[in-house]
Design a protein around this motif. Structure first.
Motif, PDB file in Angstrom:
ATOM      1  N   LEU A   1     -29.273  18.424 -60.478  1.00 58.39           N
ATOM      2  CA  LEU A   1     -29.182  17.004 -60.163  1.00 58.39           C
ATOM      3  C   LEU A   1     -27.788  16.479 -60.496  1.00 58.39           C
ATOM      4  N   LEU A   2     -27.229  15.697 -59.593  1.00 59.82           N
ATOM      5  CA  LEU A   2     -25.947  15.036 -59.826  1.00 59.82           C
ATOM      6  C   LEU A   2     -26.217  13.542 -59.933  1.00 59.82           C
ATOM      7  N   ASP A   3     -25.950  12.979 -61.104  1.00 63.69           N
ATOM      8  CA  ASP A   3     -26.199  11.550 -61.273  1.00 63.69           C
ATOM      9  C   ASP A   3     -24.961  10.753 -60.868  1.00 63.69           C
ATOM     10  N   GLU A   4     -25.085   9.450 -60.926  1.00 65.29           N
ATOM     11  CA  GLU A   4     -24.012   8.576 -60.455  1.00 65.29           C
ATOM     12  C   GLU A   4     -22.701   8.808 -61.202  1.00 65.29           C
ATOM     13  N   ASP A   5     -22.773   9.008 -62.511  1.00 66.38           N
ATOM     14  CA  ASP A   5     -21.557   9.265 -63.282  1.00 66.38           C
ATOM     15  C   ASP A   5     -20.874  10.558 -62.839  1.00 66.38           C
ATOM     16  N   ASP A   6     -21.680  11.601 -62.599  1.00 70.84           N
ATOM     17  CA  ASP A   6     -21.126  12.871 -62.102  1.00 70.84           C
ATOM     18  C   ASP A   6     -20.411  12.653 -60.768  1.00 70.84           C
ATOM     19  N   LEU A   7     -21.079  11.946 -59.862  1.00 68.77           N
ATOM     20  CA  LEU A   7     -20.539  11.737 -58.516  1.00 68.77           C
ATOM     21  C   LEU A   7     -19.275  10.882 -58.549  1.00 68.77           C
ATOM     22  N   LYS A   8     -19.290   9.824 -59.342  1.00 67.60           N
ATOM     23  CA  LYS A   8     -18.102   8.968 -59.446  1.00 67.60           C
ATOM     24  C   LYS A   8     -16.918   9.745 -59.991  1.00 67.60           C
ATOM     25  N   SER A   9     -17.147  10.539 -61.015  1.00 73.10           N
ATOM     26  CA  SER A   9     -16.076  11.333 -61.612  1.00 73.10           C
ATOM     27  C   SER A   9     -15.542  12.367 -60.621  1.00 73.10           C
ATOM     28  N   TRP A  10     -16.442  13.065 -59.962  1.00 71.16           N
ATOM     29  CA  TRP A  10     -16.074  14.121 -59.026  1.00 71.16           C
ATOM     30  C   TRP A  10     -15.310  13.578 -57.822  1.00 71.16           C
TER      31      TRP A  10
ATOM     32  N   GLY B   1     -13.930  10.449 -57.621  1.00 68.54           N
ATOM     33  CA  GLY B   1     -12.875   9.528 -58.007  1.00 68.54           C
ATOM     34  C   GLY B   1     -13.153   8.062 -57.713  1.00 68.54           C
ATOM     35  N   PHE B   2     -14.406   7.667 -57.750  1.00 66.09           N
ATOM     36  CA  PHE B   2     -14.767   6.272 -57.493  1.00 66.09           C
ATOM     37  C   PHE B   2     -15.192   5.590 -58.777  1.00 66.09           C
ATOM     38  N   GLN B   3     -15.011   4.267 -58.792  1.00 67.74           N
ATOM     39  CA  GLN B   3     -15.490   3.470 -59.914  1.00 67.74           C
ATOM     40  C   GLN B   3     -16.627   2.559 -59.492  1.00 67.74           C
ATOM     41  N   GLN B   4     -16.676   2.201 -58.229  1.00 68.75           N
ATOM     42  CA  GLN B   4     -17.700   1.284 -57.736  1.00 68.75           C
ATOM     43  C   GLN B   4     -18.813   2.030 -57.007  1.00 68.75           C
ATOM     44  N   ARG B   5     -20.032   1.586 -57.245  1.00 68.61           N
ATOM     45  CA  ARG B   5     -21.208   2.195 -56.618  1.00 68.61           C
ATOM     46  C   ARG B   5     -21.157   2.081 -55.097  1.00 68.61           C
ATOM     47  N   THR B   6     -20.750   0.907 -54.583  1.00 72.97           N
ATOM     48  CA  THR B   6     -20.741   0.719 -53.125  1.00 72.97           C
ATOM     49  C   THR B   6     -19.779   1.680 -52.441  1.00 72.97           C
ATOM     50  N   ALA B   7     -18.625   1.912 -53.049  1.00 73.51           N
ATOM     51  CA  ALA B   7     -17.658   2.862 -52.483  1.00 73.51           C
ATOM     52  C   ALA B   7     -18.221   4.279 -52.515  1.00 73.51           C
ATOM     53  N   LEU B   8     -18.909   4.611 -53.592  1.00 68.81           N
ATOM     54  CA  LEU B   8     -19.538   5.931 -53.716  1.00 68.81           C
ATOM     55  C   LEU B   8     -20.580   6.128 -52.623  1.00 68.81           C
ATOM     56  N   ILE B   9     -21.420   5.131 -52.416  1.00 69.86           N
ATOM     57  CA  ILE B   9     -22.464   5.233 -51.396  1.00 69.86           C
ATOM     58  C   ILE B   9     -21.850   5.399 -50.006  1.00 69.86           C
ATOM     59  N   GLU B  10     -20.814   4.658 -49.718  1.00 72.45           N
ATOM     60  CA  GLU B  10     -20.148   4.778 -48.418  1.00 72.45           C
ATOM     61  C   GLU B  10     -19.612   6.192 -48.206  1.00 72.45           C
ATOM     62  N   ARG B  11     -19.021   6.781 -49.233  1.00 73.97           N
ATOM     63  CA  ARG B  11     -18.497   8.148 -49.108  1.00 73.97           C
ATOM     64  C   ARG B  11     -19.619   9.145 -48.899  1.00 73.97           C
ATOM     65  N   LEU B  12     -20.718   8.981 -49.619  1.00 73.72           N
ATOM     66  CA  LEU B  12     -21.850   9.884 -49.425  1.00 73.72           C
ATOM     67  C   LEU B  12     -22.377   9.790 -47.997  1.00 73.72           C
ATOM     68  N   LYS B  13     -22.456   8.572 -47.473  1.00 72.77           N
ATOM     69  CA  LYS B  13     -22.901   8.394 -46.092  1.00 72.77           C
ATOM     70  C   LYS B  13     -21.934   9.045 -45.112  1.00 72.77           C
TER      71      LYS B  13
ATOM     72  N   CYS C   1     -28.219   9.098 -57.078  1.00 73.91           N
ATOM     73  CA  CYS C   1     -28.388  10.501 -57.463  1.00 73.91           C
ATOM     74  C   CYS C   1     -28.455  11.360 -56.210  1.00 73.91           C
ATOM     75  N   THR C   2     -28.095  12.607 -56.356  1.00 70.99           N
ATOM     76  CA  THR C   2     -28.286  13.593 -55.297  1.00 70.99           C
ATOM     77  C   THR C   2     -28.455  14.950 -55.959  1.00 70.99           C
ATOM     78  N   THR C   3     -28.545  15.983 -55.155  1.00 74.17           N
ATOM     79  CA  THR C   3     -28.707  17.326 -55.705  1.00 74.17           C
ATOM     80  C   THR C   3     -27.511  18.191 -55.343  1.00 74.17           C
ATOM     81  N   VAL C   4     -27.328  19.231 -56.101  1.00 72.80           N
ATOM     82  CA  VAL C   4     -26.273  20.195 -55.802  1.00 72.80           C
ATOM     83  C   VAL C   4     -26.521  20.797 -54.421  1.00 72.80           C
ATOM     84  N   GLY C   5     -27.772  21.081 -54.096  1.00 69.29           N
ATOM     85  CA  GLY C   5     -28.119  21.644 -52.790  1.00 69.29           C
ATOM     86  C   GLY C   5     -27.742  20.728 -51.639  1.00 69.29           C
TER      87      GLY C   5
END
Length: 76
Positions: A13-22, A24-36, A51-55
């Motif tokens: 499992l990759l949580d929000e902190d993992d994803l932001k660090s990986w 390079g985002f600080q804001q949740r909305t920017a993170l979500i846009e990149r994931l999309k 959250c998301t998964t490694v898979g």
């Protein structure tokens, strides 16, 4: 005496902190846009954390379909 971890961590499992660090985002909305943009499936955990998964990340990186994208036909 064995210490009991206060937070059991699932290594898949990759949580929000993992994803932001990986990513390079600080804001949740920017993170979500990149994931999309990267077509990485995600979900909201406790408190609305992303959250998301490694898979899911590996599937997006390798261009493979995720299980959610596969069509399933039910026959009765």
């Amino acid at each position: 005496m064995n210490a009991i971890p206060t937070k059991a961590r699932n290594p898949n499992l990759l949580d929000e902190d993992d994803l932001k660090s990986w990513l390079g985002f600080q804001q949740r909305t920017a993170l979500i846009e990149r994931l999309k943009e990267q077509k990485i499936p995600y979900f909201y955990g406790k408190g609305g954390a992303v959250c998301t998964t490694v898979g899911a990340v590996e599937s997006a990186l390798c261009g493979r379909k995720t299980a959610a994208e596969d069509s399933i036909e039910f026959r009765f």
